[in-house]
Design an enzyme around this catalytic site. Structure first.
Site, mmCIF file in Angstrom:
data_model
loop_
_atom_site.group_PDB
_atom_site.id
_atom_site.type_symbol
_atom_site.label_atom_id
_atom_site.label_comp_id
_atom_site.label_asym_id
_atom_site.label_seq_id
_atom_site.Cartn_x
_atom_site.Cartn_y
_atom_site.Cartn_z
ATOM 1 N N ARG A 50 37.702 47.096 39.235
ATOM 2 C CA ARG A 50 36.917 46.600 38.045
ATOM 3 C C ARG A 50 35.475 46.997 38.304
ATOM 4 N NH1 ARG A 50 38.048 40.459 39.367
ATOM 5 N NH2 ARG A 50 37.244 40.267 41.517
ATOM 6 N N ASP A 52 31.787 45.039 36.928
ATOM 7 C CA ASP A 52 31.435 43.812 36.593
ATOM 8 C C ASP A 52 31.066 44.072 35.140
ATOM 9 O OD1 ASP A 52 31.655 42.625 38.855
ATOM 10 O OD2 ASP A 52 29.611 42.948 39.486
ATOM 11 N N ARG A 202 24.814 45.649 43.605
ATOM 12 C CA ARG A 202 23.647 45.013 42.930
ATOM 13 C C ARG A 202 22.907 44.182 44.019
ATOM 14 N NH1 ARG A 202 26.925 42.423 38.173
ATOM 15 N NH2 ARG A 202 24.833 40.963 38.177
#
Lengths: 257, 257
Positions: A50, A52, A202
Site C-alpha cells: 500500500r 498512504d 515519512r
C-alpha cells in the site's frame, strides 16, 4: 487463465491511499472498477504494497488473474480510456501464473522531495513538502548514513503498524540538492530497501528535518534507531512530498522502470 | 516614488493569458488587484510582454511604480499571502525609476515540452503536449537550425498580430530528448530571441511536429520562412506545453533566474 502485471502512476492527492478501505476512495477501488468494466470479471488486484493517503507513485506495480483475451498492447489503452486523469497505467504484460506483486518484490525505492526555497513552486507544489527554513544539509546526509543496512525500524514506524517484525534492510539512502538558480532549491531524499513499514519514509524524513533545522543532531539518528521507540523520532512528514519511485523484481527488466 | 520589479511564476491553465482583456480572467488582473489591496494604490503593472491563454511562466518579469514603503523583503510574503495557488511571486526588488519590463528586456527564453511517450505523464500533463506518434527527432533538429538568426517571422505569426515589423532575431533554438526509461520520453524545445510574435513559438512547434511526423521535410522550414505566409506553416501547437522560462535584462543578475 492469465496473470497480468501492470505498472501504474498516480497523483495520490485526492485518494485515501492505494489499498481498499471501507468508505474511502482508494486507487485500488478505481482500478478494480475499471478492470471489471473492461473484462466483465470481478477482479481483485495485488499491489507491491500500500501507499498512504496522499502519497504518489511514479511506478507502482500490481497484478491480477483474468480469463480475458485482451492483448497486452490493448490493456493500457483500454483501461486509460476509463481511468481519471490522476491515474495512468503505463505498461501491461503477461507474467507467470504464480507471480505475486507483493511477495515477489525484491526492493522498493521512495523519493521524498522538499522545496527548501523561501516560496512555493507553482508547478510542483502538490509533489513537494514546502520547508522554507534553513537546513544543514551535511548534518542530514550524515544522519541518513545511520539507517543503511539491516535494522529494527520500530522507532520509524507508525504505532498503528500491524507487522510482527520491524526489521528491514535499507540498500540506499541518499540526499541530493538542486539549486540551479535563486529561483529554486530542492532537496530529494531517495531511500531503497527490501521493505518499508507504515509511514517509515515519512518519519525518517520528519526526523531528518529536525536534524537539518538544528533541533536534533546527526548522531541522534543512531540513538533513535536503537531506542526502538516511535516517540523518540521526529514527526511524520506530510505525504505530499512522497513518491513511490519504483519496485524492483527479478522478472521485470530494469530499463522498463 | 519607487519602481519595484517582480519575478513571477504561474500556471496559466485557468487564465486567459497574462495581459488584461475585457471580460476575461488574466494574471495581470489578479496581481494588480492584490497589489491594490496591499498598497491602497491603483497600480498598473508593466510586464516583459503578454503570454497567451493557457501558457505558463517560470520567471515572467514585471514592474510597477508605487509610493509604498514596504521593504523589498516583505513584498513577496505580502503578495503571496493573497495570491491564488497558481501564481507565486518569487522575487521583488527596487529598480531605477526608468526601468520598463518590456522596453528593457534583452531577450526571452521559451521552453515547449512534448511528451512523446505512448501515455500521458500524471505529474506533468498540464505542462506538456501529449504527442504519442513516433517523431523523427533528427529531422526536427535540422529544421530548428533554419530559424536561428534574424528573419521575418510572418509565416510563424498569428494573423491577428498587431505588430508592424515581424523581424526578430533568434539566438538559440535547441531540442533535447529525455528518455531515462521505458516509462518516459520527453522532448523539450528551447528558443531564445530578442522578441517573439503572437503564437510564434507555438506555430514553430506545430510546424516541427509536422516535420517530425513526416508530413513535411526539414528543408521546408526555410521555404516556409521565406514565404512570409502563415498558411504555409503548420498548426498552432496547444498552449499547455509552453512555458516562458526567463527574461534577460542587463540589470538583473543571471543567477537570479
Amino acid at each position: 487463465m492469465r496473470n497480468i502485471c501492470m505498472i501504474v502512476s498516480y497523483d495520490g492527492t485526492s485518494y485515501s491511499g492505494f489499498q481498499t478501505q471501507i468508505n474511502q476512495k482508494t486507487i485500488q477501488d478505481v482500478i478494480e472498477e475499471k478492470l471489471e468494466r473492461i473484462t466483465g470479471e470481478n477482479i481483485k488486484i495485488i499491489s507491491s504494497g500500500r501507499t498512504d493517503a496522499g502519497v504518489h507513485a511514479r511506478a507502482q506495480v500490481f497484478n491480477f488473474h483474468t480469463n480475458s483475451s485482451i492483448s497486452s498492447e490493448r490493456w493500457c489503452l483500454a483501461i486509460n480510456d476509463w481511468l481519471p486523469k490522476d491515474i495512468i497505467v503505463r505498461a501491461a504484460f503477461d507474467v507467470p501464473l504464480d507471480f505475486h506483486a507483493r511477495k515477489y518484490a525484491k526492493s522498493k525505492t521512495y523519493v521524498y522531495s522538499i522545496n527548501n526555497h523561501r516560496y512555493k513552486d507553482v508547478f510542483k507544489q502538490k509533489y513537494q513538502l514546502h520547508f522554507p527554513r534553513k537546513l544543514n544539509v551535511e548534518e542530514m546526509k550524515t544522519a541518513l548514513e545511520a539507517i543503511k543496512g539491516e535494522h529494527d525500524f520500530t522507532s520509524f514506524c507508525s504505532l498503528k503498524s500491524d507487522k510482527t517484525s520491524h526489521i528491514r534492510t535499507i540498500h540506499r539512502a541518499t540526499l541530493e540538492e538542486y539549486k540551479h538558480s535563486d529561483l529554486e532549491h530542492r532537496i530529494d531524499i531517495t531511500i531503497s530497501g527490501n521493505g518499508f513499514l507504515r509511514q517509515m519514509v515519512r518519519i525518517i524524513v520528519g526526523t531528518l528535518l529536525e536534524i537539518g533545522a538544528g533541533k536534533k543532531k546527526s548522531e541522534d539518528m543512531i540513538t533513535i534507531l536503537n531506542a526502538k521507540d516511535r516517540l523518540k523520532a521526529g514527526p511524520t512528514a506530510l505525504p505530499d512530498g512522497l513518491t513511490l519511485w519504483e519496485v524492483q523484481y527479478d522478472i521485470i527488466d530494469k530499463k522498463m522502470l
